[in-house]
Design a protein around this motif. Structure first.
Motif, PDB file in Angstrom:
ATOM      1  N   VAL A  99      -6.486   6.911   1.689  1.00 28.88           N
ATOM      2  CA  VAL A  99      -5.117   6.466   1.972  1.00 28.88           C
ATOM      3  C   VAL A  99      -4.343   6.342   0.670  1.00 28.88           C
ATOM      4  N   PRO A 100      -3.193   7.026   0.544  1.00 28.59           N
ATOM      5  CA  PRO A 100      -2.405   6.901  -0.688  1.00 28.59           C
ATOM      6  C   PRO A 100      -1.729   5.535  -0.766  1.00 28.59           C
ATOM      7  N   VAL A 101      -2.082   4.752  -1.777  1.00 27.61           N
ATOM      8  CA  VAL A 101      -1.466   3.442  -1.978  1.00 27.61           C
ATOM      9  C   VAL A 101      -1.094   3.285  -3.443  1.00 27.61           C
ATOM     10  N   ASN A 102      -0.197   2.354  -3.688  1.00 24.77           N
ATOM     11  CA  ASN A 102       0.233   2.055  -5.042  1.00 24.77           C
ATOM     12  C   ASN A 102      -0.740   1.048  -5.665  1.00 24.77           C
ATOM     13  N   HIS A 103      -1.192   1.317  -6.884  1.00 19.58           N
ATOM     14  CA  HIS A 103      -2.086   0.401  -7.592  1.00 19.58           C
ATOM     15  C   HIS A 103      -1.321  -0.315  -8.692  1.00 19.58           C
ATOM     16  N   GLN A 104      -1.489  -1.634  -8.767  1.00 16.25           N
ATOM     17  CA  GLN A 104      -0.792  -2.435  -9.762  1.00 16.25           C
ATOM     18  C   GLN A 104      -1.807  -3.112 -10.674  1.00 16.25           C
ATOM     19  N   THR A 105      -1.452  -3.213 -11.950  1.00 17.81           N
ATOM     20  CA  THR A 105      -2.231  -4.028 -12.866  1.00 17.81           C
ATOM     21  C   THR A 105      -1.699  -5.452 -12.771  1.00 17.81           C
ATOM     22  N   VAL A 106      -2.584  -6.408 -12.545  1.00 15.37           N
ATOM     23  CA  VAL A 106      -2.128  -7.778 -12.317  1.00 15.37           C
ATOM     24  C   VAL A 106      -2.769  -8.741 -13.304  1.00 15.37           C
ATOM     25  N   GLN A 107      -2.096  -9.875 -13.494  1.00 12.27           N
ATOM     26  CA  GLN A 107      -2.659 -10.967 -14.268  1.00 12.27           C
ATOM     27  C   GLN A 107      -3.346 -11.939 -13.326  1.00 12.27           C
TER      28      GLN A 107
END
Length: 325
Positions: free
Chosen positions: A262-270
């Motif tokens: 599934v194409p999803v957006n990946h975020q770098t998080v704190q």
């Protein structure tokens, strides 16, 4: 033709998409704002702008303009599946119109007129879903939900009997906590925010789970806010019904077998210790990543509430065939 504004870096179609999503937003945002556009409808509205601006003189040229604009939105908006479903519906509809009307100018006119009618029908979809789903919330029930979903809010407001609401906080963007604040501010629904990690603890106290969806897929599964799949598995293990509410313009022609399909957006998080509000620091070799959404397989879903009716997951593929035929 390139849909590009020479005074801006972003293509016009992206500017239009953001404008439609920002238009008429209340401050603070409201779950009960009936004029707010869903992402697929905003994508369709942006494609109508492409039709209006296009200098193409043939159907093939116009189709090329639309395809380029659709690809641009899909590649540049975080809700990939929602944008894709709206674009695919519009492109399929335009192709059908081309076949029905061989005269190019008449065809272009019909695309614009029917597209505008689709916008109006789509904005009314939430009301149709709410009326169909409200009876599934019994008196005195405890309902669990997650994320920021206007169609879920419409159902809860339409419910005939008093009930209690549990909302997962929705890290990292606190979408659930923001939704809870909206429920408290604009409705009489008793609401409690729980930690995302507390779903299993609270599930035995829940009568039903109700969530929205970014996309409804061909195999009857859904893509939604991260944590939805975990919630569905816990509901299944505890014998609790798991309901999904979604407008038909969120139906997407995807058939994933695994989360990675599934194409999803990946975020770098704190990572933050929320008891002290202290950001956790760590060695540079460690990274923190957060996919925006996850995939919930059909086997965990009891029913889907849509503007096409109340569907079982197995009925979704039939509806997709009708939408795209």
């Amino acid at each position: 033709m390139t849909q590009q504004d020479t005074d801006h870096e972003d293509p016009l179609v992206l500017q239009d998409l953001r404008r439609f999503l920002a238009n008429k937003q209340q401050d603070p945002p409201s779950l009960f704002d009936t004029s707010a556009m869903a992402v697929p409808v905003a994508a369709i509205s942006a494609l109508l702008g492409v039709v209006e601006r296009s200098q193409a003189e043939t159907m093939m040229g116009l189709q090329d303009d639309l395809k380029q604009a659709a690809d641009c939105m899909i590649q540049n908006h975080p809700q990939v599946i929602a944008v894709r479903s709206g674009c695919e519906l519009f492109l399929r509809y335009s192709t059908r119109t081309f076949l029905e009307l061989p005269n190019f100018s008449e065809c272009k006119k019909q695309i614009l007129e029917r597209g505008e009618r689709f916008q109006m029908i789509s904005l009314a979809a939430r009301d149709r879903i709410a009326k169909a789903a409200a009876d599934f919330i019994p008196a005195g029930a405890t309902v669990l939900t997650t994320g920021w979903s206007r169609v879920v809010a419409a159902i809860l407001r339409e419910a005939k009997h008093p009930f209690d609401l549990l909302v997962c906080e929705g890290r990292p963007d606190a979408s659930g906590a923001k939704a809870a604040a909206c429920y408290a501010r604009e409705s009489n629904i008793p609401v409690k925010v729980i930690l995302d990690s507390a779903v299993a603890y609270y599930m035995e106290k829940v009568d039903l789970v109700l969530v929205g969806a970014e996309g409804v897929l061909e195999n009857g599964g859904v893509v939604n806010k991260l944590g939805t799949a975990t919630m569905a598995m816990c509901a299944k293990a505890n014998g609790k019904p798991f309901y999904v509410a979604a407008e038909s313009y969120k139906f997407a022609r995807l058939y994933p077998l695994h989360q990675s399909d599934v194409p999803v957006n990946h975020q770098t998080v704190q990572c933050v210790d929320t008891t002290t509000m202290q950001t956790i620091s760590w060695d540079e070799k460690i990274t923190a990543e957060n996919p925006s959404s996850d995939f919930t397989p059909a086997k965990y879903i009891s029913l889907l509430f849509t503007d096409l009716g109340v569907l079982t997951p197995s009925a979704v593929s039939d509806e997709l065939i009708r939408l795209y035929q």
